[in-house]
Design an enzyme around this catalytic site. Structure first.
Site, mmCIF file in Angstrom:
data_model
loop_
_atom_site.group_PDB
_atom_site.id
_atom_site.type_symbol
_atom_site.label_atom_id
_atom_site.label_comp_id
_atom_site.label_asym_id
_atom_site.label_seq_id
_atom_site.Cartn_x
_atom_site.Cartn_y
_atom_site.Cartn_z
ATOM 1 N N GLY A 163 0.790 -1.224 0.000
ATOM 2 C CA GLY A 163 0.000 0.000 0.000
ATOM 3 C C GLY A 163 0.824 1.277 0.000
ATOM 4 O O GLY A 163 0.334 2.331 0.405
ATOM 5 N N GLU A 287 5.884 -7.438 -6.817
ATOM 6 C CA GLU A 287 5.301 -8.157 -5.693
ATOM 7 C C GLU A 287 4.116 -8.971 -6.181
ATOM 8 O O GLU A 287 3.643 -8.803 -7.307
ATOM 9 C CB GLU A 287 4.866 -7.204 -4.574
ATOM 10 C CG GLU A 287 3.787 -6.211 -4.959
ATOM 11 C CD GLU A 287 3.442 -5.274 -3.811
ATOM 12 O OE1 GLU A 287 4.059 -5.372 -2.737
ATOM 13 O OE2 GLU A 287 2.539 -4.450 -3.992
ATOM 14 N N ARG A 291 -5.297 -11.026 -4.199
ATOM 15 C CA ARG A 291 -6.427 -10.115 -4.341
ATOM 16 C C ARG A 291 -7.336 -10.510 -5.488
ATOM 17 O O ARG A 291 -6.888 -11.046 -6.488
ATOM 18 C CB ARG A 291 -5.927 -8.690 -4.594
ATOM 19 C CG ARG A 291 -5.182 -8.087 -3.429
ATOM 20 C CD ARG A 291 -4.687 -6.711 -3.778
ATOM 21 N NE ARG A 291 -3.869 -6.163 -2.688
ATOM 22 C CZ ARG A 291 -3.045 -5.156 -2.852
ATOM 23 N NH1 ARG A 291 -2.925 -4.592 -4.021
ATOM 24 N NH2 ARG A 291 -2.349 -4.711 -1.836
#
Length: 453
Positions: A163, A287, A291
């Site tokens: 994030g 990465e 999700r």
């Protein structure tokens, strides 16, 4: 194998999962915080359980979520995205209590959550990685040596990060000690782990993601790519599929690398492998995240990712192979947020007095808001995902223009007009933008405003 699913999330993703479960003939249990008592996901589920005040004592309360499953008889739990969806501890807690976790294994989550360890695994699997340290950096002296070898600018990044947290850019050696210390402190604060690693900063890259889905038998399929280069503070503002940068050869190479990446960590469920692509179309692993939040992929491939997740969690094989996947047409998603772009994107919680959501062929809106709903100040400011699909990119852009023009949210500030300006920008229309575009766009907009244009 099970008949009732608890959805450990809120907002549009919870509503999206409810719909998929109902299509699969499953009953739905939702949980809500005291701030979400009138939220749509709490209103439309078969059962709904209040699990505490926002935020730490509700959606992040592992024991409360397990108790909600036990008290309602839910045999499986879908974590959605964010909150506890990428917590290996929570996934294991579900398993220990006889609850199916609709996501990857705790071992995969743990490995991927350690960014430095994930990078080592990908490198061993032959997946291109960004030059940098082999694992966590333990001293400033070591960091200086590595930075000198790979060349400045470099990034110091939290090993357990995500994030956009725990990341600092370093342009010169005399900045390294201070910025490394700041990154470690932020990593400790947000992730409980102050380990950091170093990598080369690819200047002006394109952020391209490959969506994969894998079953528990080892079958792994790549579902095309998404261009997510339109970002503000490492958060996506707009995404599209396919990427304007893509060629058939590059797509094939990136999809094959993504499948190798998933197999290298024994991954099953839906997952996103994020790559940086430079101007010469060299790509590097950044990465991987567990999700499923990407309607553009569903639209161009025709695959319902949540329905497929349910099948995989039940131990069933994927209902398709790589040869069955074909990218058709073009899809664009704009994230509609309750915020004021003219005031530094200040969040704008409050009551929605009136609401008009666009519709028609090729338009999809994933949302959990309704007229009269009060947006609480405790969570992400996203109101909706507005997605369009058309045969070509230019047609999709035109469709998004009038869909945004029809989208009306009254009573709070939103970024709808800002998104409309982005869609009309000549560099976006040309598909030549990279992940530095939005920063320049905002700077140019401020200059125009200051000069009275």
């Amino acid at each position: 194998m099970w008949k009732k699913v608890l959805i450990a999330n809120r907002g549009e993703i919870a509503v999206r999962i409810i719909r998929a479960c109902r299509e699969a003939g499953l009953q739905c249990v939702t949980v809500y915080s005291t701030a979400d008592k009138t939220a749509l996901h709490a209103e439309i589920a078969d059962e709904s359980v209040c699990i505490g005040p926002p935020v730490q004592d509700s959606y992040l309360n592992m024991n409360a979520l397990i108790s909600a499953c036990q008290n309602t008889g839910a045999e499986a739990l879908h974590p959605g995205f964010g909150f506890l969806s990428e917590s290996a501890e929570f996934a294991q807690l579900c398993i220990d209590n006889g609850i199916t976790f609709i996501g990857p294994s705790p071992a995969s989550i743990s490995m991927l959550g350690d960014k430095a360890r994930a990078k080592e695994t990908m490198k061993a699997a032959g997946v291109p990685v960004i030059p940098g340290s082999d694992g966590a950096v333990t001293s400033v002296e070591e960091a200086k040596k590595i930075a000198a070898e790979i060349g400045y600018p470099v990034l110091v990044k939290a090993s357990a990060g995500g994030g956009g947290r725990g990341i600092r850019r370093i342009d010169r050696e005399d900045q390294l000690e201070e910025q490394m210390s700041v990154a470690k402190e932020e990593a400790k604060l947000f992730f409980g782990n102050d380990e950091v690693y170093l990598e080369k900063l690819i200047v002006g890259p394109h952020h391209v993601e490959i969506q994969i889905i894998a079953d528990q038998m080892g079958n792994t399929v790549a579902l095309g790519e998404r261009d997510c280069s339109m970002q503000r503070r490492n958060q996506k503002v707009l995404e599209e599929s396919p990427s304007p940068l893509m060629t058939p050869e590059l797509r094939k190479a990136m999809q094959e690398a993504a499948v190798r990446a998933a197999k290298a960590c024994g991954y099953y469920n839906a997952g996103t492998i994020e790559f940086l692509v430079d101007d010469d179309r060299n790509f590097y692993f950044m990465e991987m995240n567990s999700r499923v939040e990407h309607p553009v992929t569903e639209w161009v491939t025709g695959v319902d990712l949540v329905q497929t997740q349910l099948l995989v969690a039940q131990g069933k094989p994927l209902p398709f192979t790589q040869d069955d996947i074909e990218v058709r047409g073009h899809a664009i998603e704009c994230r509609i947020n309750a915020e004021n772009p003219e005031q530094g994107f200040r969040p704008s919680p409050g009551k929605i007095r009136s609401l008009h959501i666009p519709g028609g062929p090729g338009i999809r809106v994933d949302s959990a808001v309704y007229q009269g709903y009060t947006i609480p100040p405790y969570y992400d400011s996203m109101i909706a995902k507005l997605i369009v699909h058309a045969p070509t990119r230019s047609q999709a852009i035109m469709k998004m223009r009038w869909a945004l023009a029809e989208f009306i949210v009254d009573g709070i500030d939103s970024n709808i007009d800002f998104q409309l300006r982005l869609i009309k920008n000549k560099d976006f229309e040309a598909g030549t933008y990279d992940n530095t575009f939005l920063e320049k766009f905002l700077a140019d907009s401020k200059n125009d405003k200051d000069n009275g244009k």
